[in-house]
Motif scaffolding. Structure first.
Motif, mmCIF file in Angstrom:
data_model
loop_
_atom_site.group_PDB
_atom_site.id
_atom_site.type_symbol
_atom_site.label_atom_id
_atom_site.label_comp_id
_atom_site.label_asym_id
_atom_site.label_seq_id
_atom_site.Cartn_x
_atom_site.Cartn_y
_atom_site.Cartn_z
ATOM 1 N N VAL A 1 0.810 -1.226 0.000
ATOM 2 C CA VAL A 1 0.000 0.000 0.000
ATOM 3 C C VAL A 1 0.844 1.276 0.000
ATOM 4 O O VAL A 1 0.295 2.371 -0.093
ATOM 5 C CB VAL A 1 -0.989 0.031 1.196
ATOM 6 N N ARG A 2 2.148 1.140 0.079
ATOM 7 C CA ARG A 2 3.036 2.310 0.218
ATOM 8 C C ARG A 2 2.764 3.392 -0.832
ATOM 9 O O ARG A 2 2.754 4.581 -0.519
ATOM 10 C CB ARG A 2 4.491 1.863 0.157
ATOM 11 N N ASP A 3 2.540 3.033 -2.079
ATOM 12 C CA ASP A 3 2.313 4.017 -3.143
ATOM 13 C C ASP A 3 0.925 4.649 -3.098
ATOM 14 O O ASP A 3 0.649 5.586 -3.845
ATOM 15 C CB ASP A 3 2.519 3.372 -4.516
ATOM 16 N N HIS A 4 0.049 4.138 -2.233
ATOM 17 C CA HIS A 4 -1.326 4.631 -2.163
ATOM 18 C C HIS A 4 -1.590 5.530 -0.958
ATOM 19 O O HIS A 4 -2.665 6.124 -0.872
ATOM 20 C CB HIS A 4 -2.304 3.449 -2.094
ATOM 21 N N VAL A 5 -0.643 5.593 -0.026
ATOM 22 C CA VAL A 5 -0.913 6.301 1.218
ATOM 23 C C VAL A 5 -0.025 7.529 1.389
ATOM 24 O O VAL A 5 1.086 7.601 0.870
ATOM 25 C CB VAL A 5 -0.775 5.381 2.444
ATOM 26 N N PHE A 6 -0.569 8.490 2.145
ATOM 27 C CA PHE A 6 0.136 9.719 2.442
ATOM 28 C C PHE A 6 1.243 9.466 3.462
ATOM 29 O O PHE A 6 2.355 9.963 3.329
ATOM 30 C CB PHE A 6 -0.869 10.750 2.982
ATOM 31 N N GLU A 7 0.903 8.659 4.481
ATOM 32 C CA GLU A 7 1.864 8.394 5.547
ATOM 33 C C GLU A 7 1.563 7.045 6.190
ATOM 34 O O GLU A 7 0.406 6.680 6.363
ATOM 35 C CB GLU A 7 1.778 9.500 6.603
ATOM 36 N N ILE A 8 2.615 6.336 6.544
ATOM 37 C CA ILE A 8 2.481 5.070 7.263
ATOM 38 C C ILE A 8 3.149 5.261 8.627
ATOM 39 O O ILE A 8 4.332 5.587 8.689
ATOM 40 C CB ILE A 8 3.154 3.914 6.507
ATOM 41 N N PRO A 9 2.402 5.072 9.705
ATOM 42 C CA PRO A 9 3.018 5.209 11.014
ATOM 43 C C PRO A 9 4.200 4.247 11.174
ATOM 44 O O PRO A 9 4.134 3.094 10.729
ATOM 45 C CB PRO A 9 1.896 4.842 11.989
ATOM 46 N N ALA A 10 5.256 4.721 11.776
ATOM 47 C CA ALA A 10 6.456 3.901 11.961
ATOM 48 C C ALA A 10 6.156 2.630 12.742
ATOM 49 O O ALA A 10 6.818 1.611 12.561
ATOM 50 C CB ALA A 10 7.539 4.719 12.661
ATOM 51 N N SER A 11 5.150 2.672 13.576
ATOM 52 C CA SER A 11 4.817 1.536 14.432
ATOM 53 C C SER A 11 3.854 0.541 13.772
ATOM 54 O O SER A 11 3.485 -0.455 14.399
ATOM 55 C CB SER A 11 4.191 2.042 15.729
ATOM 56 N N MET A 12 3.447 0.776 12.522
ATOM 57 C CA MET A 12 2.410 -0.061 11.918
ATOM 58 C C MET A 12 2.830 -1.525 11.796
ATOM 59 O O MET A 12 2.035 -2.428 12.063
ATOM 60 C CB MET A 12 1.989 0.482 10.549
ATOM 61 N N THR A 13 4.064 -1.803 11.408
ATOM 62 C CA THR A 13 4.507 -3.197 11.301
ATOM 63 C C THR A 13 4.441 -3.881 12.656
ATOM 64 O O THR A 13 3.955 -5.013 12.761
ATOM 65 C CB THR A 13 5.940 -3.275 10.727
ATOM 66 N N ASP A 14 4.892 -3.185 13.700
ATOM 67 C CA ASP A 14 4.816 -3.744 15.056
ATOM 68 C C ASP A 14 3.367 -3.942 15.489
ATOM 69 O O ASP A 14 3.038 -4.936 16.137
ATOM 70 C CB ASP A 14 5.537 -2.846 16.054
ATOM 71 N N GLN A 15 2.491 -3.000 15.114
ATOM 72 C CA GLN A 15 1.081 -3.119 15.478
ATOM 73 C C GLN A 15 0.441 -4.332 14.815
ATOM 74 O O GLN A 15 -0.303 -5.080 15.447
ATOM 75 C CB GLN A 15 0.312 -1.858 15.080
ATOM 76 N N LEU A 16 0.758 -4.549 13.544
ATOM 77 C CA LEU A 16 0.209 -5.709 12.843
ATOM 78 C C LEU A 16 0.704 -7.015 13.462
ATOM 79 O O LEU A 16 -0.064 -7.966 13.624
ATOM 80 C CB LEU A 16 0.558 -5.651 11.356
#
Length: 101
Positions: free
Chosen positions: A58-73
């Protein structure tokens, strides 16, 4: 099941990533303004086991990805692990209810 919405670049698309314990996969979805699917990845047939992969999808579709998103998932998966036995039990129960009706 977890579902995290991320802000789309254009503000019109819906972008979501998450963990689906029932399907035993992380998922990535992008929907256009009328809810037509633009991207839908992560299924029992083609599972995604690495949360970083859905972020990259989704990187090319979003304005910003929280740095913690991978850890949250990863935490979402740990909090609700796949339970194949429970899934089989629920499926059998629903099948029996359908046969009774």
């Amino acid at each position: 099941m977890s579902r995290h919405h991320l802000p789309s670049i254009d503000g019109w698309h819906t972008v979501a990533v998450g963990w689906d314990a029932g399907m035993n996969t992380f998922f990535a979805q992008v929907l256009d303004p009328v809810d037509e699917v633009t991207l839908d990845r992560g299924s029992p047939v083609d599972p995604i086991n690495d949360p970083a992969e859905v972020i990259n999808l989704v990187r090319d579709h979003v304005f910003e990805i929280p740095a913690s998103m991978t850890d949250q998932l990863s935490a979402d998966r740990d909090a609700e692990p796949h339970d194949a036995q429970r899934l089989a039990e629920v499926t059998a129960l629903l099948t029996n209810l359908r046969n009774i009706a």
